[in-house]
Design a protein around this motif. Structure first.
Motif, mmCIF file in Angstrom:
data_model
loop_
_atom_site.group_PDB
_atom_site.id
_atom_site.type_symbol
_atom_site.label_atom_id
_atom_site.label_comp_id
_atom_site.label_asym_id
_atom_site.label_seq_id
_atom_site.Cartn_x
_atom_site.Cartn_y
_atom_site.Cartn_z
ATOM 1 N N SER A 103 6.962 5.389 -2.435
ATOM 2 C CA SER A 103 7.432 4.024 -2.375
ATOM 3 C C SER A 103 6.345 2.839 -2.548
ATOM 4 O O SER A 103 5.456 2.913 -2.035
ATOM 5 N N VAL A 104 6.518 2.113 -3.700
ATOM 6 C CA VAL A 104 5.581 0.954 -4.322
ATOM 7 C C VAL A 104 5.906 -0.310 -3.171
ATOM 8 O O VAL A 104 6.999 -0.719 -3.284
ATOM 9 N N ILE A 105 4.878 -0.675 -2.330
ATOM 10 C CA ILE A 105 5.150 -1.718 -1.366
ATOM 11 C C ILE A 105 4.640 -3.032 -1.607
ATOM 12 O O ILE A 105 4.709 -4.056 -0.849
ATOM 13 N N GLY A 106 4.002 -3.125 -2.709
ATOM 14 C CA GLY A 106 3.215 -4.493 -3.143
ATOM 15 C C GLY A 106 1.637 -4.418 -3.049
ATOM 16 O O GLY A 106 1.289 -3.361 -3.047
ATOM 17 N N GLY A 107 1.086 -5.353 -3.508
ATOM 18 C CA GLY A 107 1.394 -6.842 -3.710
ATOM 19 C C GLY A 107 1.884 -7.130 -5.241
ATOM 20 O O GLY A 107 2.262 -5.908 -5.945
ATOM 21 N N ALA A 108 1.865 -8.162 -5.488
ATOM 22 C CA ALA A 108 2.436 -8.459 -7.082
ATOM 23 C C ALA A 108 1.825 -7.843 -8.186
ATOM 24 O O ALA A 108 2.675 -7.391 -9.142
#
Length: 164
Positions: A103-108
């Motif tokens: 699960s890639v949850i950030g940032g930009a």
């Protein structure tokens, strides 16, 4: 060799594409928090250093992998966190630990890199402008197929899979 885990981008995105402001989420929707926990529990979380700092601690029930230019320093400061120098290395770490889903949850910056390789997008649409200083990257929506749209109280959760 370990099989590549499924890569899922998980983000809460305001109408103006805000994902952060001043190192924090500029809103709190409990329905989004509950949904985030339910879909990421048991997965390997991959995030950038600033995102990890905004959380304040490793999230329980999930391997926490932080992409940082200084992995040795992070490992000393946060022994319960895994560190990697790049998104690819983080995915490799997750695979080596037997993760089936990342699960890639950030940032930009992490989101921008993950868009090229992700299998799925899970976007919570926040029903307001965030007025933030960090934004979800623009992406080619023709590369994705919407598979579901679900209203949860005040937010809407959209799921997409990569077009084959």
């Amino acid at each position: 060799m370990n099989e590549r885990p499924r890569i899922v981008i998980v983000a809460a995105v305001a109408r103006d594409r805000t994902i952060g402001k001043g190192g924090k989420l500029p809103w709190h929707y409990s329905e989004d928090s509950r949904y985030f926990k339910s879909i990421t529990m048991g997965t390997a979380l991959v995030m950038g250093r600033k995102t990890f700092a905004s959380l304040g601690r490793p999230l329980p029930g999930r391997a926490n992998i932080v992409v940082t230019r200084r992995p040795e320093a992070l490992a000393r400061e946060q022994p319960d966190v895994l560190a990697a120098r790049s998104l690819d290395e983080a995915i490799g770490v997750a695979a080596a630990r037997g993760a089936r889903t990342v699960s890639v949850i950030g940032g930009a910056e992490i989101y921008a890199a993950a868009l090229a390789i992700a299998d799925e997008l899970v976007l919570t649409q926040i029903p307001e402008d965030g007025g933030g200083d960090v934004f979800f990257p623009k992406f080619d929506d023709t590369a994705w197929v919407e598979t579901s749209r679900e209203r949860r109280e005040r937010v809407e959760i959209l799921r997409y899979v990569r077009r084959t």
